[in-house]
Design a protein around this motif. Structure first.
Motif, PDB file in Angstrom:
ATOM      1  N   ARG A  35      14.612  23.019   5.528  1.00 16.63           N
ATOM      2  CA  ARG A  35      13.723  22.296   4.627  1.00 16.63           C
ATOM      3  C   ARG A  35      13.500  20.884   5.144  1.00 16.63           C
ATOM      4  N   ARG A  36      12.277  20.425   5.078  1.00 18.21           N
ATOM      5  CA  ARG A  36      11.939  19.092   5.556  1.00 18.21           C
ATOM      6  C   ARG A  36      11.824  18.147   4.364  1.00 18.21           C
ATOM      7  N   TRP A  37      12.641  17.103   4.358  1.00 15.90           N
ATOM      8  CA  TRP A  37      12.600  16.082   3.326  1.00 15.90           C
ATOM      9  C   TRP A  37      11.927  14.837   3.890  1.00 15.90           C
ATOM     10  N   TYR A  38      11.683  13.871   3.015  1.00 14.01           N
ATOM     11  CA  TYR A  38      11.147  12.578   3.448  1.00 14.01           C
ATOM     12  C   TYR A  38      12.234  11.542   3.216  1.00 14.01           C
ATOM     13  N   SER A  39      12.700  10.922   4.294  1.00  6.71           N
ATOM     14  CA  SER A  39      13.870  10.056   4.210  1.00  6.71           C
ATOM     15  C   SER A  39      13.482   8.614   3.900  1.00  6.71           C
ATOM     16  N   TYR A  40      14.483   7.868   3.473  1.00  7.33           N
ATOM     17  CA  TYR A  40      14.288   6.442   3.211  1.00  7.33           C
ATOM     18  C   TYR A  40      13.925   5.702   4.499  1.00  7.33           C
ATOM     19  N   GLU A  41      14.535   6.080   5.616  1.00  8.01           N
ATOM     20  CA  GLU A  41      14.235   5.426   6.886  1.00  8.01           C
ATOM     21  C   GLU A  41      12.791   5.694   7.310  1.00  8.01           C
ATOM     22  N   GLN A  42      12.292   6.895   7.049  1.00 10.56           N
ATOM     23  CA  GLN A  42      10.884   7.175   7.332  1.00 10.56           C
ATOM     24  C   GLN A  42       9.976   6.288   6.491  1.00 10.56           C
ATOM     25  N   ALA A  43      10.318   6.135   5.226  1.00  3.03           N
ATOM     26  CA  ALA A  43       9.513   5.293   4.344  1.00  3.03           C
ATOM     27  C   ALA A  43       9.496   3.853   4.833  1.00  3.03           C
ATOM     28  N   ARG A  44      10.640   3.345   5.266  1.00  3.17           N
ATOM     29  CA  ARG A  44      10.710   1.971   5.777  1.00  3.17           C
ATOM     30  C   ARG A  44       9.806   1.792   6.989  1.00  3.17           C
TER      31      ARG A  44
ATOM     32  N   MET B 109       9.431  17.435  -4.216  1.00  2.00           N
ATOM     33  CA  MET B 109      10.800  17.016  -3.907  1.00  2.00           C
ATOM     34  C   MET B 109      11.490  16.396  -5.123  1.00  2.00           C
ATOM     35  N   GLU B 110      10.977  16.665  -6.319  1.00  2.00           N
ATOM     36  CA  GLU B 110      11.496  16.043  -7.527  1.00  2.00           C
ATOM     37  C   GLU B 110      12.949  16.448  -7.786  1.00  2.00           C
ATOM     38  N   TRP B 111      13.655  15.527  -8.430  1.00  3.91           N
ATOM     39  CA  TRP B 111      15.045  15.766  -8.809  1.00  3.91           C
ATOM     40  C   TRP B 111      15.104  15.882 -10.327  1.00  3.91           C
TER      41      TRP B 111
ATOM     42  N   ARG C 204       0.849  -1.192   0.000  1.00 14.44           N
ATOM     43  CA  ARG C 204       0.000   0.000   0.000  1.00 14.44           C
ATOM     44  C   ARG C 204       0.886   1.244   0.000  1.00 14.44           C
ATOM     45  N   LEU C 205       1.198   1.678  -1.205  1.00 12.87           N
ATOM     46  CA  LEU C 205       2.158   2.767  -1.384  1.00 12.87           C
ATOM     47  C   LEU C 205       1.528   3.991  -2.036  1.00 12.87           C
ATOM     48  N   GLN C 206       0.198   4.074  -2.010  1.00 13.65           N
ATOM     49  CA  GLN C 206      -0.462   5.190  -2.685  1.00 13.65           C
ATOM     50  C   GLN C 206      -0.127   6.543  -2.063  1.00 13.65           C
ATOM     51  N   ARG C 207       0.312   6.544  -0.796  1.00 10.59           N
ATOM     52  CA  ARG C 207       0.663   7.809  -0.137  1.00 10.59           C
ATOM     53  C   ARG C 207       1.983   8.378  -0.630  1.00 10.59           C
ATOM     54  N   LEU C 208       2.795   7.534  -1.251  1.00  8.99           N
ATOM     55  CA  LEU C 208       4.162   7.939  -1.565  1.00  8.99           C
ATOM     56  C   LEU C 208       4.204   9.133  -2.508  1.00  8.99           C
ATOM     57  N   ARG C 209       3.333   9.145  -3.500  1.00  8.34           N
ATOM     58  CA  ARG C 209       3.349  10.251  -4.464  1.00  8.34           C
ATOM     59  C   ARG C 209       3.078  11.584  -3.776  1.00  8.34           C
ATOM     60  N   GLY C 210       2.091  11.603  -2.879  1.00  8.04           N
ATOM     61  CA  GLY C 210       1.778  12.838  -2.171  1.00  8.04           C
ATOM     62  C   GLY C 210       2.879  13.257  -1.216  1.00  8.04           C
ATOM     63  N   LEU C 211       3.496  12.283  -0.552  1.00  4.85           N
ATOM     64  CA  LEU C 211       4.561  12.601   0.396  1.00  4.85           C
ATOM     65  C   LEU C 211       5.769  13.234  -0.288  1.00  4.85           C
ATOM     66  N   LEU C 212       6.003  12.861  -1.549  1.00  5.85           N
ATOM     67  CA  LEU C 212       7.196  13.334  -2.250  1.00  5.85           C
ATOM     68  C   LEU C 212       6.902  14.474  -3.220  1.00  5.85           C
ATOM     69  N   ARG C 213       5.694  14.986  -3.195  1.00  6.75           N
ATOM     70  CA  ARG C 213       5.365  16.092  -4.096  1.00  6.75           C
ATOM     71  C   ARG C 213       6.213  17.318  -3.752  1.00  6.75           C
TER      72      ARG C 213
ATOM     73  N   ILE D 148      17.656   7.952  -3.968  1.00  5.47           N
ATOM     74  CA  ILE D 148      18.002   8.186  -2.568  1.00  5.47           C
ATOM     75  C   ILE D 148      19.227   9.097  -2.573  1.00  5.47           C
ATOM     76  N   ILE D 149      19.008  10.359  -2.253  1.00  2.96           N
ATOM     77  CA  ILE D 149      20.067  11.360  -2.261  1.00  2.96           C
ATOM     78  C   ILE D 149      20.268  11.863  -0.837  1.00  2.96           C
ATOM     79  N   ASP D 150      21.467  11.650  -0.303  1.00  2.39           N
ATOM     80  CA  ASP D 150      21.778  12.056   1.074  1.00  2.39           C
ATOM     81  C   ASP D 150      20.757  11.493   2.063  1.00  2.39           C
ATOM     82  N   GLY D 151      20.291  10.266   1.800  1.00  2.61           N
ATOM     83  CA  GLY D 151      19.349   9.604   2.692  1.00  2.61           C
ATOM     84  C   GLY D 151      17.902   9.975   2.480  1.00  2.61           C
ATOM     85  N   ASN D 152      17.618  10.912   1.565  1.00  2.00           N
ATOM     86  CA  ASN D 152      16.251  11.369   1.314  1.00  2.00           C
ATOM     87  C   ASN D 152      15.737  10.855  -0.024  1.00  2.00           C
ATOM     88  N   LEU D 153      14.425  10.692  -0.124  1.00  2.00           N
ATOM     89  CA  LEU D 153      13.803  10.206  -1.350  1.00  2.00           C
ATOM     90  C   LEU D 153      13.516  11.376  -2.283  1.00  2.00           C
TER      91      LEU D 153
END
Length: 414
Positions: free
Chosen positions: A165-174, A138-140, A127-136, A195-200
């Motif tokens: 600035r608040r990013w969303y990290s890989y550890e948060q996603a896990r 933050m595009e690279w 259930r990853l439907q939240r991921l798109r909204g969480l990373l809006r 995964i750049i500097d630990g952030n998605l």
């Protein structure tokens, strides 16, 4: 048959401490095979408003409470109970003497819990439907390093500012997303999230197409092999950095998405030796380039032959032979026009459709009133775990009709 005395535990503080979990065969086998090495870990994930899931290292299971018609008693020997009530309910036959009571006490058991439901596990898609909204936001994209530095300065109010600035990290996603480790890794790869500097950081589609075209150009220009022994990762990384200013962390991860990294460093971001190689997954690269080309034709269709020509030109002569529309199933609509015999293609990616099955079918039938069986199934592969669950969804949300042209699906009347 021996007689037993059932005695309720006097301490009510433990009420609700027990749950019965019914294991599917594959999970039971996994547990039994991991008993000796004690390496198995389960994680139950979900926010208060979510339906909970249980995650293993590579699969996700939906947790569902099933009401039992008869209660199940969780009992323990009396020796584990600190105190027992003076009266008990004897389940033996007839009234006994003092010796009978003593014998029953020897076989007494304590009721710790009375359960009216069990928890059932069913395999489910992550259930990853939240991921798109969480990373809006933050595009690279191209020039992202400079943009990040400028935005951080702005948000910090210049040097010495207190903003951050608040990013969303890989550890948060896990920790937060309802997916196993393997499924999360696959999702990051499929959705092209760096995964750049630990952030998605989601890679923008336009920049991804640019990077792949640059990568294929460098691959051919430097006479590197794309199969067998593979291409030298350091050679490609240095060329992309020198000619296009691509950060190593970006180029290595993109190569990992579209092939296998073998040798020193693997998929890591540390400097690898000259023996580190990239074995290209040619169909995957060609597919992504095709999607990048087709993305420009979402609102206006393009003739099939014209699109295939643009696609072959984008991948170059070395990879042109791998171009095939079958690689893009589930990402385009084909239609015919009364003004031309050629098929028209338009961009229609399943990744942008709702993940809820009911909403997915509603969107599909709003787009087309009738679907061929072979046309609709590619748009369902990401919301089902197997063909059986796909057929259940088709039975629930669609009506099948068969004629001389084959099987068609229409919306089921509500």
């Amino acid at each position: 048959m021996p007689d037993f005395d059932l005695q309720y535990h006097t301490d009510a503080s433990g009420h609700g401490a027990y749950r019965l979990l019914e294991l599917p065969p594959d999970l039971l086998q996994l547990i039994e095979s991991s008993v000796d090495n004690n390496s198995l870990e389960f994680t139950i994930k979900g926010a208060p408003e979510d339906d909970a899931v249980l995650c293993t290292a590579d699969r996700t299971y939906a947790l569902r409470a099933v009401v039992l018609s008869n209660s199940v008693l969780v009992v323990t020997p009396p020796s584990s109970s600190p105190s027992l009530p003076s009266s008990s309910s004897n389940l033996g036959s007839g009234s006994g003497s003092g010796s009978k009571s003593a014998s029953s006490d020897a076989h007494a058991v304590v009721i710790r819990e009375s359960l009216g439901e069990i928890l059932e596990l069913q395999p489910t898609v992550p259930r990853l439907q939240r991921l798109r909204g969480l990373l809006r936001g933050m595009e690279w994209g191209e020039g992202a390093d400079e943009d990040d530095e400028g935005e951080d300065m702005k948000m910090n109010g210049g040097k010495g500012g207190n903003g951050e600035r608040r990013w969303y990290s890989y550890e948060q996603a896990r920790a937060e997303l309802q997916a196993s480790e393997r499924e999360l890794a696959c999702a990051l790869r499929e959705r092209h999230i760096l995964i750049i500097d630990g952030n998605l950081r989601p890679l923008t589609p336009h920049y991804l197409l640019t990077l792949l075209e640059q990568l294929l150009t460098v691959l051919v220009a430097s006479a590197q092999r794309h199969d067998g022994a593979g291409a030298s990762v350091p050679v490609l990384v240095r060329a992309l950095a020198a000619e296009h200013g691509v950060r190593r962390a970006v180029s290595v991860q993109v190569m990992g998405w579209f092939g296998a990294l073998v040798g020193a460093g693997g998929e890591g971001q540390e400097e690898g030796g000259e023996e580190e190689r990239w074995v290209v997954d040619v169909p995957r690269v060609v597919t992504q380039v095709g999607l990048g080309v087709l993305r420009g034709y979402k609102d206006e269709a393009i003739p099939e032959d014209a699109f295939l020509g643009k696609w072959r030109a984008a991948v170059g002569d070395t990879f042109a032979e791998h171009v095939s529309l079958s690689l893009l199933l589930g990402n385009y609509l084909a239609s015919t026009s009364p003004f031309t015999a050629a098929r028209q293609l338009s961009y229609f990616p399943r990744a942008e459709l709702p993940t809820d099955p009911g909403a997915r079918f509603a969107d599909l039938f709003l787009t087309r009133a009738r679907w061929r069986a072979e046309d609709i199934t590619p748009f369902l592969v990401d919301i089902v775990v197997d063909a059986k669950s796909r057929d259940k969804l088709l039975l629930k949300y669609a009506r099948a009709q068969t004629d001389k042209e084959g099987t068609w699906y229409t919306a089921r009347a509500r």
